[in-house]
Design a protein around this motif. Structure first.
Motif, mmCIF file in Angstrom:
data_model
loop_
_atom_site.group_PDB
_atom_site.id
_atom_site.type_symbol
_atom_site.label_atom_id
_atom_site.label_comp_id
_atom_site.label_asym_id
_atom_site.label_seq_id
_atom_site.Cartn_x
_atom_site.Cartn_y
_atom_site.Cartn_z
ATOM 1 N N TRP B 301 0.833 -1.200 0.000
ATOM 2 C CA TRP B 301 0.000 0.000 0.000
ATOM 3 C C TRP B 301 0.862 1.243 0.000
ATOM 4 C CZ3 TRP B 301 -5.287 0.001 -0.548
ATOM 5 C CH2 TRP B 301 -5.860 -1.277 -0.597
ATOM 6 N N ASN B 302 0.287 2.284 -0.568
ATOM 7 C CA ASN B 302 1.022 3.522 -0.767
ATOM 8 C C ASN B 302 0.144 4.683 -0.365
ATOM 9 O OD1 ASN B 302 3.261 2.207 -2.591
ATOM 10 N ND2 ASN B 302 1.295 1.456 -3.300
ATOM 11 N N LEU B 303 0.747 5.856 -0.291
ATOM 12 C CA LEU B 303 -0.020 7.042 0.078
ATOM 13 C C LEU B 303 0.020 8.039 -1.069
ATOM 14 C CD1 LEU B 303 1.226 7.429 3.726
ATOM 15 C CD2 LEU B 303 -1.102 6.845 3.020
ATOM 16 N N ALA B 304 -1.158 8.520 -1.456
ATOM 17 C CA ALA B 304 -1.230 9.451 -2.570
ATOM 18 C C ALA B 304 -1.998 10.690 -2.155
ATOM 19 C CB ALA B 304 -1.922 8.777 -3.750
ATOM 20 N N VAL B 305 -1.649 11.809 -2.742
ATOM 21 C CA VAL B 305 -2.332 13.069 -2.456
ATOM 22 C C VAL B 305 -3.275 13.386 -3.618
ATOM 23 C CG1 VAL B 305 -2.046 15.535 -2.042
ATOM 24 C CG2 VAL B 305 -0.408 13.896 -1.088
ATOM 25 N N SER B 306 -4.525 13.675 -3.268
ATOM 26 C CA SER B 306 -5.517 13.979 -4.289
ATOM 27 C C SER B 306 -5.208 15.311 -4.962
ATOM 28 C CB SER B 306 -6.900 14.031 -3.658
ATOM 29 O OG SER B 306 -7.793 14.703 -4.498
ATOM 30 N N LYS B 307 -5.400 15.361 -6.275
ATOM 31 C CA LYS B 307 -5.200 16.594 -7.036
ATOM 32 C C LYS B 307 -6.201 17.657 -6.598
ATOM 33 C CE LYS B 307 -5.901 17.069 -11.668
ATOM 34 N NZ LYS B 307 -5.895 16.515 -13.036
ATOM 35 N N TYR B 308 -7.324 17.203 -6.032
ATOM 36 C CA TYR B 308 -8.394 18.131 -5.678
ATOM 37 C C TYR B 308 -8.311 18.589 -4.224
ATOM 38 C CZ TYR B 308 -9.794 15.758 -9.865
ATOM 39 O OH TYR B 308 -9.779 15.221 -11.120
ATOM 40 N N SER B 309 -7.265 18.141 -3.514
ATOM 41 C CA SER B 309 -7.102 18.535 -2.123
ATOM 42 C C SER B 309 -6.868 20.045 -2.035
ATOM 43 C CB SER B 309 -5.917 17.795 -1.511
ATOM 44 O OG SER B 309 -5.505 18.451 -0.344
ATOM 45 N N LYS B 310 -7.460 20.665 -1.018
ATOM 46 C CA LYS B 310 -7.264 22.107 -0.842
ATOM 47 C C LYS B 310 -6.045 22.386 0.025
ATOM 48 C CE LYS B 310 -11.880 23.752 -1.784
ATOM 49 N NZ LYS B 310 -12.894 22.705 -1.513
ATOM 50 N N ASN B 311 -5.487 21.334 0.639
ATOM 51 C CA ASN B 311 -4.316 21.505 1.506
ATOM 52 C C ASN B 311 -3.181 20.615 1.027
ATOM 53 O OD1 ASN B 311 -5.915 23.088 3.468
ATOM 54 N ND2 ASN B 311 -6.917 21.120 3.790
ATOM 55 N N GLN B 312 -2.798 20.789 -0.229
ATOM 56 C CA GLN B 312 -1.825 19.853 -0.800
ATOM 57 C C GLN B 312 -0.499 19.855 -0.061
ATOM 58 O OE1 GLN B 312 -1.477 20.144 -5.024
ATOM 59 N NE2 GLN B 312 -3.654 19.802 -5.354
ATOM 60 N N LYS B 313 -0.064 21.045 0.352
ATOM 61 C CA LYS B 313 1.244 21.125 1.002
ATOM 62 C C LYS B 313 1.230 20.317 2.308
ATOM 63 C CE LYS B 313 4.327 24.358 3.121
ATOM 64 N NZ LYS B 313 4.116 23.545 4.322
ATOM 65 N N GLU B 314 0.222 20.549 3.120
ATOM 66 C CA GLU B 314 0.109 19.830 4.388
ATOM 67 C C GLU B 314 -0.098 18.340 4.142
ATOM 68 O OE1 GLU B 314 -1.561 22.521 3.654
ATOM 69 O OE2 GLU B 314 -1.080 24.046 5.162
ATOM 70 N N ALA B 315 -0.848 18.014 3.103
ATOM 71 C CA ALA B 315 -1.097 16.607 2.791
ATOM 72 C C ALA B 315 0.201 15.904 2.410
ATOM 73 C CB ALA B 315 -2.121 16.492 1.666
ATOM 74 N N ILE B 316 1.044 16.603 1.650
ATOM 75 C CA ILE B 316 2.333 15.997 1.280
ATOM 76 C C ILE B 316 3.192 15.802 2.535
ATOM 77 C CG2 ILE B 316 4.490 16.394 0.016
ATOM 78 C CD1 ILE B 316 2.770 17.787 -2.147
ATOM 79 N N ASP B 317 3.164 16.787 3.436
ATOM 80 C CA ASP B 317 3.890 16.630 4.708
ATOM 81 C C ASP B 317 3.426 15.389 5.448
ATOM 82 O OD1 ASP B 317 5.261 18.885 4.208
ATOM 83 O OD2 ASP B 317 4.057 20.202 5.506
ATOM 84 N N LEU B 318 2.107 15.191 5.461
ATOM 85 C CA LEU B 318 1.543 14.043 6.161
ATOM 86 C C LEU B 318 2.017 12.734 5.517
ATOM 87 C CD1 LEU B 318 -0.432 12.650 8.108
ATOM 88 C CD2 LEU B 318 -2.249 13.073 6.464
ATOM 89 N N VAL B 319 1.989 12.705 4.194
ATOM 90 C CA VAL B 319 2.427 11.506 3.480
ATOM 91 C C VAL B 319 3.882 11.202 3.801
ATOM 92 C CG1 VAL B 319 3.001 10.658 1.171
ATOM 93 C CG2 VAL B 319 0.761 11.674 1.613
ATOM 94 N N LYS B 320 4.718 12.253 3.774
ATOM 95 C CA LYS B 320 6.143 12.032 4.065
ATOM 96 C C LYS B 320 6.342 11.581 5.506
ATOM 97 C CE LYS B 320 9.458 14.574 2.343
ATOM 98 N NZ LYS B 320 10.256 15.774 1.990
ATOM 99 N N PHE B 321 5.535 12.126 6.398
ATOM 100 C CA PHE B 321 5.627 11.729 7.807
ATOM 101 C C PHE B 321 5.276 10.250 7.980
ATOM 102 C CE2 PHE B 321 3.358 10.930 11.773
ATOM 103 C CZ PHE B 321 4.322 11.280 12.711
ATOM 104 N N LEU B 322 4.147 9.841 7.383
ATOM 105 C CA LEU B 322 3.693 8.454 7.568
ATOM 106 C C LEU B 322 4.635 7.447 6.916
ATOM 107 C CD1 LEU B 322 -0.155 8.849 7.032
ATOM 108 C CD2 LEU B 322 1.026 8.385 9.172
#
Lengths: 322, 419
Positions: B301-322
């Motif tokens: 399993w992998n982690l992906a950030v939705s193109k439609y996310s309104k908080n892409q920067k924070e979402a990428i941080d979360l992905v990198k953290f996890l």
């Protein structure tokens, strides 16, 4: 006196100003509902039909191009002269789903009507605590389908399920049955759950019809000494028939588009895949949005067709008690 | 200049604290996956000041995919981070954020093959979270009791399972079965059946070059073999089992062997488990045909950030953290998920707590991928056609040879001029 006069003019005044006014206000009252209906039912329906004539895919819906009837049927002649047929109308998986659905509908609606009738007749009799029993019998119908489906999935589980446990203890079966896995029993399992769930609905509608029958007819029959079975066949059945026919058509429409119960109980099993499950699978899982839309459109057409045939053949009366 | 920089830095900190984002992560996990995820998110929330909500989904990957596809097609901005199956990358690539730039500092720690599987047209679609390769779980105590060794071939497994099952039943354990696996008509059956076929030298359904190879005698033989298990060493209900149903039978002590993913290891050693300390794992058995060798389907399993996310920067941080080393280690220990960071296979704590993980490095490196890369967006339909053919065979609806012949015709038609 004034009241009586206006009531009189209602009866006779089909061309009068008052009558036209009443028609106008009737439309006015209906308008909000019609607008909402057009938005939530009409528009999606028309869009589905439109998509079924395109090559739309979920990733790129806006770029859909018109392809005509290709999703339904197409013929390609190869260089070698061989002709290849394609499309929904020659898709064996689709026809299998249609057959599964029709089979499910016929069996479930027939049994639900019979059981519903029996339950309604019992509830129509006078006995103590009738109100409580009436409320209790509605419980299966009140539980959301998805919940009852999951509940039954556990009860039907081959290793831990209570159904197998009971049957084993009663000595009715010698080995645990895998209800939802075995192709022979998967459809039976779905039918059991559906009948359990919707018999109360049928019973309720039939009961409403039974209560419309005036009691003096039965009294007259009793005085004349008519056999109860004959009373049922010659009096009850004909009089309850309008209500029964409407109940059956409601159930039939529901059964023909069944989705959730089957999806939870037997998921992608080819033996129980219905038209709705087939459509969903193509729409979302396979990224064949246009093909799935075509399946939905055909499902809609089949539903309409069956309803019309049923209304004509069954002479269903939707006009009320006249 | 310095004060200006300091001022800028403190302004940034204040700004980021003031704009704490509310993120949503969607995940359909098995076992204690969601609980472990929540623990990790609590740490993230403390560190970043952002809130994260889990949206739980059914654990069937087939069920999840339909929902995610629908959300993404509708441009839904409610979900910021998706937990994605290893097979989805080509099908979802257009709707996910390219993570190449954001992760270039850490991506080198991960297995290159996994990173490659999540890269579509040069775009890193998802960040590896954990990888997966199934194991053969066996009851150490029962095998010892009857003087058996972990089976090397499927035939050996069937014989051992039958013998122990019959003797145990005579001894009073009425509910015991020899072997449980995942036979429901869904993606998991594709994984199981691919292992039987591949381990018997029958290829991998569609080869890497796009050639449809499934209609061959070795594959048919493998499916007939699996069919012979149903109702002899496997309960008839196995045809409706997914991972968790199989684990249910296993963990209550009612199975001698189980095929499942590594996640079942920690759970099987949990306090409430009837098989705690009584089992071990081995690589899956091999077939008996020429060229047969053990095969394990590559999962993960992998982690992906939705193109439609309104908080892409924070979402990428979360992905990198996890996906970070610390969190993968935590996940390895608590949920026995295989890390995607190479170094962690030599980690002493992990080796001590979850010995399956260092042993699984070899299995995982030789795992067989499902044909999602060659078949691209048509993979789901390929897989569905395959599992239907297999399910039909197992439930006695036509022979393996007949069903595979039909499958080949369906796949050829589906392929058209090219995948």
């Amino acid at each position: 006196m004034a009241i009586a006069q206006s009531a009189d003019s209602d009866e006779v005044g089909a061309g009068s100003e008052l009558f036209r006014q009443r028609i106008r206000s009737a439309w006015l009252f209906l308008a909000p509902m019609l607008i909402v209906l057009a938005m939530v039912a009409g528009w999606p329906l028309l869009r589905s039909i439109y998509f079924s004539f395109t090559n739309a895919s979920l990733t790129n819906i806006d770029a859909a191009e018109w392809v005509g009837f290709e999703n339904y049927f197409s013929m390609t002649t190869l260089k070698s002269g061989r002709v290849i047929y394609d499309g929904l109308l020659v898709d064996p998986l689709w026809w299998r789903s249609v057959w599964n659905t029709v089979r499910f509908t016929i069996i479930s609606v027939t049994l639900e009507t019979i059981f519903g009738m029996v339950v309604a007749l019992v509830l129509n009799a006078e006995f103590r605590g009738r109100g409580l029993v009436r409320a209790a019998i509605l419980v299966p119908w009140a539980i959301p389908t998805i919940v009852s489906a999951k509940m039954w999935a556990w009860m039907l589980n081959d290793q831990f399920g209570i159904i197998n446990d009971i049957l084993l203890n009663l000595g009715l079966i010698s080995q645990k049955i895998a209800w939802t896995a075995n192709p022979d029993t998967a459809m039976i399992a779905v039918l059991i759950v559906d009948i359990w769930k919707t018999t109360p609905f049928m019973a309720l509608l039939i009961l409403a019809g039974l209560q419309m029958i005036p009691g003096d007819i039965y009294e007259a029959a009793k005085i004349d000494g008519v056999h109860p079975i004959k009373v049922f066949l010659k009096v009850t059945l004909p009089l309850v028939r309008p209500a029964l026919m409407v109940a059956v058509i409601f159930r039939m429409l529901d059964a023909l588009r069944i989705f959730d119960l089957i999806y939870v109980l037997t998921a992608n099993n080819a033996q129980t895949k219905t038209m709705s499950v087939f459509a969903r699978e193509n729409l979302f899982d396979f990224d064949k949005f246009a093909y799935g839309s075509a399946a939905s459109t055909l499902l809609f057409l089949i539903l309409t067709l069956i309803t019309i045939v049923y209304i004509i053949v069954g002479k269903v009366n939707f006009e009320g008690g006249r | 200049m310095r004060t200006a920089l300091l001022g800028f830095a403190s302004a940034m900190i204040i700004a980021s604290a003031a704009n704490a984002a509310n993120l949503s992560i969607v995940s359909g996990d098995t076992g204690n996956g969601l609980a472990v995820l929540r623990e990790k998110l609590d740490i993230f929330e403390k560190q970043s000041g952002n809130k994260v909500t889990i949206v739980p989904m059914p654990s069937s990957t087939t069920d999840q995919f339909g929902q995610y596809k629908l959300w993404l097609a509708a441009g839904n901005s409610d979900i910021d981070v998706y937990q994605t199956d290893v097979i989805w990358a080509p099908q979802l690539a257009d709707q996910l954020v390219d993570l190449t730039e954001a992760t270039k500092d850490v991506i080198g720690q991960h297995f290159p093959s996994i990173v490659e599987s999540q890269t579509v047209n040069g775009k890193l679609v998802a960040m590896p979270l954990f990888t997966d390769a199934p194991a053969l779980y066996y009851r150490k105590d029962l095998l010892e009791k009857y003087g058996k060794t972990p089976p090397k071939t499927w035939a050996e497994l069937a014989a051992t399972a039958k013998e122990i099952q019959d003797k145990e039943r005579e001894a009073g354990s009425k509910d015991i079965w020899g072997f449980v696996w995942q036979g429901n008509a869904y993606e998991g059956l594709t994984c199981n059946a691919l292992e039987w076929v591949k381990s018997n030298g029958g290829g991998q359904i569609v080869e890497a070059d796009g050639e449809i190879s499934i209609n061959n005698p070795k594959a048919a033989e493998a499916l007939e073999m699996a069919k012979s298990w149903v109702n002899t060493i496997s309960p008839p209900g196995v045809l409706a089992y997914q991972e968790e149903e199989a684990r249910g039978v296993w963990q209550t002590g009612n199975a001698v062997f189980m095929r499942n993913w590594p996640y079942a290891y920690s759970l099987g050693n949990g306090a409430d488990s009837a098989v705690k300390g009584k089992f071990d794992v081995a690589p899956l058995p091999a077939g008996s045909a020429e060229g047969a060798a053990s095969a394990a389907t590559l999962g993960g399993w992998n982690l992906a950030v939705s193109k439609y996310s309104k908080n892409q920067k924070e979402a990428i941080d979360l992905v990198k953290f996890l996906a970070s080393k610390e969190m993968q280690k935590k996940q390895a220990i608590e949920a026995s998920n295989l890390p995607t960071i190479i170094e962690l296979y030599d980690d002493a704590d992990i080796a001590k707590e979850v010995p399956i993980i260092p042993r699984w490095k070899e299995v995982f490196l030789n795992a067989v991928p499902r044909p999602s890369a060659p078949t691209k967006v048509k993979y789901n339909e390929v897989s569905s056609n395959f599992w239907t053919a297999v399910h039909n065979t197992l439930s006695g609806n036509g022979s393996a040879a007949e069903n595979l012949e039909l499958l080949e015709a369906q796949l050829t038609k589906l392929k058209g001029s090219s995948w």
